[in-house]
Design an enzyme around this catalytic site. Sequence first.
Site, PDB file in Angstrom:
ATOM      1  N   ASP A  49       0.829  -1.201   0.000  1.00 38.09           N
ATOM      2  CA  ASP A  49       0.000   0.000   0.000  1.00 38.09           C
ATOM      3  C   ASP A  49       0.865   1.253   0.000  1.00 38.09           C
ATOM      4  O   ASP A  49       1.714   1.430   0.871  1.00 38.09           O
ATOM      5  CB  ASP A  49      -0.896  -0.001   1.245  1.00 38.09           C
ATOM      6  CG  ASP A  49      -1.775   1.235   1.323  1.00 38.09           C
ATOM      7  OD1 ASP A  49      -2.914   1.172   0.830  1.00 38.09           O
ATOM      8  OD2 ASP A  49      -1.320   2.250   1.879  1.00 38.09           O
ATOM      9  N   TYR A  54       2.631   9.943  -0.061  1.00 39.16           N
ATOM     10  CA  TYR A  54       3.786   9.388   0.638  1.00 39.16           C
ATOM     11  C   TYR A  54       5.117   9.747  -0.030  1.00 39.16           C
ATOM     12  O   TYR A  54       6.170   9.623   0.593  1.00 39.16           O
ATOM     13  CB  TYR A  54       3.692   7.864   0.741  1.00 39.16           C
ATOM     14  CG  TYR A  54       2.465   7.342   1.457  1.00 39.16           C
ATOM     15  CD1 TYR A  54       1.613   8.194   2.163  1.00 39.16           C
ATOM     16  CD2 TYR A  54       2.146   5.982   1.403  1.00 39.16           C
ATOM     17  CE1 TYR A  54       0.485   7.703   2.794  1.00 39.16           C
ATOM     18  CE2 TYR A  54       1.020   5.492   2.050  1.00 39.16           C
ATOM     19  CZ  TYR A  54       0.194   6.355   2.736  1.00 39.16           C
ATOM     20  OH  TYR A  54      -0.939   5.864   3.360  1.00 39.16           O
ATOM     21  N   LYS A  79      -3.047   5.913  -4.058  1.00 33.13           N
ATOM     22  CA  LYS A  79      -4.160   6.817  -3.765  1.00 33.13           C
ATOM     23  C   LYS A  79      -3.901   8.187  -4.375  1.00 33.13           C
ATOM     24  O   LYS A  79      -2.751   8.634  -4.422  1.00 33.13           O
ATOM     25  CB  LYS A  79      -4.343   6.972  -2.249  1.00 33.13           C
ATOM     26  CG  LYS A  79      -4.265   5.667  -1.465  1.00 33.13           C
ATOM     27  CD  LYS A  79      -4.287   5.926   0.035  1.00 33.13           C
ATOM     28  CE  LYS A  79      -3.937   4.675   0.806  1.00 33.13           C
ATOM     29  NZ  LYS A  79      -2.481   4.411   0.845  1.00 33.13           N
ATOM     30  N   HIS A 112      -7.982   9.416  -1.545  1.00 33.48           N
ATOM     31  CA  HIS A 112      -7.319   9.382  -0.238  1.00 33.48           C
ATOM     32  C   HIS A 112      -8.167  10.018   0.868  1.00 33.48           C
ATOM     33  O   HIS A 112      -8.205   9.512   1.988  1.00 33.48           O
ATOM     34  CB  HIS A 112      -5.955  10.069  -0.325  1.00 33.48           C
ATOM     35  CG  HIS A 112      -4.977   9.583   0.685  1.00 33.48           C
ATOM     36  ND1 HIS A 112      -3.616   9.656   0.517  1.00 33.48           N
ATOM     37  CD2 HIS A 112      -5.153   8.991   1.895  1.00 33.48           C
ATOM     38  CE1 HIS A 112      -3.006   9.142   1.577  1.00 33.48           C
ATOM     39  NE2 HIS A 112      -3.911   8.739   2.427  1.00 33.48           N
ATOM     40  N   ASN A 142     -11.114   6.914   4.315  1.00 31.46           N
ATOM     41  CA  ASN A 142     -11.565   7.911   5.281  1.00 31.46           C
ATOM     42  C   ASN A 142     -12.976   8.435   4.989  1.00 31.46           C
ATOM     43  O   ASN A 142     -13.270   9.608   5.242  1.00 31.46           O
ATOM     44  CB  ASN A 142     -10.559   9.076   5.333  1.00 31.46           C
ATOM     45  CG  ASN A 142      -9.163   8.586   5.612  1.00 31.46           C
ATOM     46  OD1 ASN A 142      -8.904   7.948   6.630  1.00 31.46           O
ATOM     47  ND2 ASN A 142      -8.241   8.844   4.696  1.00 31.46           N
ATOM     48  N   LEU A 192      -2.179  -0.404  14.500  1.00 37.91           N
ATOM     49  CA  LEU A 192      -1.548  -0.521  15.817  1.00 37.91           C
ATOM     50  C   LEU A 192      -1.534   0.818  16.538  1.00 37.91           C
ATOM     51  O   LEU A 192      -0.805   0.989  17.518  1.00 37.91           O
ATOM     52  CB  LEU A 192      -0.125  -1.068  15.669  1.00 37.91           C
ATOM     53  CG  LEU A 192      -0.017  -2.406  14.931  1.00 37.91           C
ATOM     54  CD1 LEU A 192       1.438  -2.818  14.756  1.00 37.91           C
ATOM     55  CD2 LEU A 192      -0.805  -3.496  15.644  1.00 37.91           C
ATOM     56  N   LYS A 232       2.632  -1.036   9.056  1.00 34.67           N
ATOM     57  CA  LYS A 232       3.817  -0.460   8.442  1.00 34.67           C
ATOM     58  C   LYS A 232       5.017  -0.657   9.345  1.00 34.67           C
ATOM     59  O   LYS A 232       4.954  -0.391  10.536  1.00 34.67           O
ATOM     60  CB  LYS A 232       3.566   1.034   8.191  1.00 34.67           C
ATOM     61  CG  LYS A 232       4.596   1.720   7.315  1.00 34.67           C
ATOM     62  CD  LYS A 232       5.823   2.256   8.015  1.00 34.67           C
ATOM     63  CE  LYS A 232       5.573   3.213   9.136  1.00 34.67           C
ATOM     64  NZ  LYS A 232       6.868   3.688   9.737  1.00 34.67           N
ATOM     65  N   ARG A 238      10.407  -6.809  12.846  1.00 38.23           N
ATOM     66  CA  ARG A 238       9.006  -6.475  13.081  1.00 38.23           C
ATOM     67  C   ARG A 238       8.132  -6.912  11.900  1.00 38.23           C
ATOM     68  O   ARG A 238       6.991  -7.328  12.092  1.00 38.23           O
ATOM     69  CB  ARG A 238       8.881  -4.962  13.319  1.00 38.23           C
ATOM     70  CG  ARG A 238       7.499  -4.505  13.752  1.00 38.23           C
ATOM     71  CD  ARG A 238       7.079  -5.105  15.077  1.00 38.23           C
ATOM     72  NE  ARG A 238       7.985  -4.810  16.159  1.00 38.23           N
ATOM     73  CZ  ARG A 238       7.993  -3.675  16.859  1.00 38.23           C
ATOM     74  NH1 ARG A 238       7.144  -2.713  16.582  1.00 38.23           N
ATOM     75  NH2 ARG A 238       8.854  -3.519  17.842  1.00 38.23           N
ATOM     76  N   ILE A 239       8.657  -6.808  10.692  1.00 38.50           N
ATOM     77  CA  ILE A 239       7.934  -7.263   9.498  1.00 38.50           C
ATOM     78  C   ILE A 239       7.617  -8.753   9.632  1.00 38.50           C
ATOM     79  O   ILE A 239       6.497  -9.192   9.366  1.00 38.50           O
ATOM     80  CB  ILE A 239       8.765  -6.984   8.234  1.00 38.50           C
ATOM     81  CG1 ILE A 239       8.858  -5.470   7.982  1.00 38.50           C
ATOM     82  CG2 ILE A 239       8.178  -7.702   7.019  1.00 38.50           C
ATOM     83  CD1 ILE A 239       9.891  -5.077   6.946  1.00 38.50           C
ATOM     84  N   ASN A 242       5.013  -9.378  12.487  1.00 33.01           N
ATOM     85  CA  ASN A 242       3.649  -9.029  12.088  1.00 33.01           C
ATOM     86  C   ASN A 242       2.992 -10.106  11.226  1.00 33.01           C
ATOM     87  O   ASN A 242       1.765 -10.213  11.181  1.00 33.01           O
ATOM     88  CB  ASN A 242       3.639  -7.703  11.328  1.00 33.01           C
ATOM     89  CG  ASN A 242       3.918  -6.506  12.217  1.00 33.01           C
ATOM     90  OD1 ASN A 242       3.866  -6.599  13.446  1.00 33.01           O
ATOM     91  ND2 ASN A 242       4.228  -5.374  11.610  1.00 33.01           N
TER      92      ASN A 242
END
Length: 280
Positions: A49, A54, A79, A112, A142, A192, A232, A238-239, A242
């Site tokens: 994503d 970004y 987006k 977005h 959103n 998170l 993210k 951590r990747i 998750n």
Amino acid sequence: MLSLTKQNILLANGIGIAQLGFGTYKITEYEVAKQAIDSAIEHGYRAFDTAQLYGNEKILGRVFQENPLKRDELFITTKIANDKQGYDTTLTAFEQSLTDLQTDYVDLFLMHWPLKTTFFQTWKAIERIYEEKRARAIGVCNFHQTHFELLSTQANIKPMVNQIEIHPYLIQQSLTDYLRHEDIAIQAWSPLARSSVNEDPRLIKLAKKYQRSPAQIVLRWHIQQGYIVIPKSATPARIIENSLIDDFQLTADDMNLINSLDEGFRTGPDPDVVFEKDGF
């Protein structure tokens, strides 16, 4: 058990998207992106994503090209940026996204944020992109129920996804009930709560019960509700962590316990405020 990185959620048009994806917000340096995405792909992630906002589409396009996976093995979401919304500007910006991502289509293209002055024109452009088969699926981010109801007065195609902020402190129960009724897939950003779940003593206690991390507990909570979730991280450890959430189940009582943490807390803007102000 099927890995959740490969388990698909079917959108209203029959397109499948991995329930556990990879968010790339704030990953804006090539070396960081290369390490993170290569690690993610190695450990089974296939859905990625990004967004024009970004500022990393060109970097990601390079990383994807350098990876041996074929294009049809990846699911790429991007987006339209707020300052590019509008009919012609959306079409032009989308072409730039394709160029930067080094692809001739995206798998999912999203509005977005809802903006009052360009609301309908932007969606008309997104519908055109879908009809021209340059996006396999389309949706929004959103959106409150009121935004969907407004869009329905002029839209020809209903959004297939709503990417919204959801985490234990903002469960948005009324909105998710509406989305399920309308067959609009729910995708959670900031799942998170910008890592704040890791320091919550209530979630730490629950994590010890399952011998997991608080992040794994919360991601599992998302998964069991049928949400598409896009945590993210740029850290390989951590990747990997998750992704290791498919070999345990939270009990109904523990799901309810997490639901009880809801306090209406947002880490990002209120969509109604963005809509009325027409941007940030």
